[in-house]
Motif scaffolding. Structure first.
Motif, short mmCIF file in Angstrom:
data_model
loop_
_atom_site.label_atom_id
_atom_site.label_comp_id
_atom_site.label_asym_id
_atom_site.label_seq_id
_atom_site.Cartn_x
_atom_site.Cartn_y
_atom_site.Cartn_z
N ALA A 91 6.55 3.19 -3.04
CA ALA A 91 6.85 3.71 -1.69
C ALA A 91 7.42 5.10 -1.79
O ALA A 91 7.94 5.50 -2.79
N THR A 116 0.80 -1.23 0.00
CA THR A 116 0.00 0.00 0.00
C THR A 116 0.84 1.28 0.00
O THR A 116 0.34 2.34 0.36
N ALA A 175 2.89 -2.58 3.99
CA ALA A 175 3.60 -1.52 3.29
C ALA A 175 4.39 -2.15 2.13
O ALA A 175 4.79 -3.32 2.20
N PRO A 193 4.35 3.56 1.14
CA PRO A 193 5.37 3.62 2.18
C PRO A 193 4.88 3.17 3.56
O PRO A 193 5.68 2.78 4.39
N GLU A 194 3.58 3.21 3.77
CA GLU A 194 3.02 2.78 5.05
C GLU A 194 1.86 1.83 4.82
O GLU A 194 1.21 1.87 3.79
N MET A 195 1.60 1.01 5.81
CA MET A 195 0.52 0.04 5.70
C MET A 195 -0.83 0.72 5.86
O MET A 195 -1.00 1.60 6.70
N SER A 196 -1.76 0.34 5.04
CA SER A 196 -3.14 0.82 5.15
C SER A 196 -4.05 -0.40 5.24
O SER A 196 -3.96 -1.31 4.42
N GLN A 218 7.82 -4.04 2.79
CA GLN A 218 7.61 -5.35 3.41
C GLN A 218 7.01 -6.33 2.41
O GLN A 218 7.35 -7.52 2.40
#
Length: 117
Positions: free
Chosen positions: A117, A65, A92, A67-70, A95
């Motif tokens: 990202a 999703t 993310a 650069p960060e997990m959503s 990962q």
């Protein structure tokens, strides 16, 4: 200690990633990507149709999703993929890239849909 070169089955591993790009098979690709056993392509982002079309090739798709997990996938996107019998793991993109390579190395039937990202 014995070192063995990693072997990947059913796909091309992700060599690297950075802001706005992924490196796969030595080539840099910008933007969102879809990696399936049948090959690499652009991904329109939360477009389920090409993932669902690969239901006979994959058991799981990793959704990167950015650069960060959503946790908030569009409900119709999630429903279409799960309705095709494909498992979904959301994380993310960095990962997701690493996990994708691990699954390929294990010989798992995996795909990855990655936002940059």
């Amino acid at each position: 200690m014995e070192l063995n070169e990693a072997q990947y089955f059913g796909g091309t591993p992700i060599d690297g990633y950075g802001p706005g790009f992924f490196r796969i098979g030595g080539e840099v690709h910008e933007g969102a990507l879809l990696l399936l056993p049948s090959g690499l392509g652009e991904w329109a982002g939360f477009e389920a149709a090409p993932i669902v079309a690969a239901a006979d090739q994959i058991d799981i798709v990793l959704i990167g999703t950015g650069p960060e997990m959503s946790y908030h996938l569009p409900p119709e996107f999630r429903a279409a993929i799960e309705g095709a019998g494909i498992g979904i793991e959301v994380m993310a993109s960095p990962q997701a890239c690493r996990t994708y390579n691990v699954l390929l190395g294990e010989g798992r039937r995996a795909g990855a849909a990655l936002l940059p990202a």
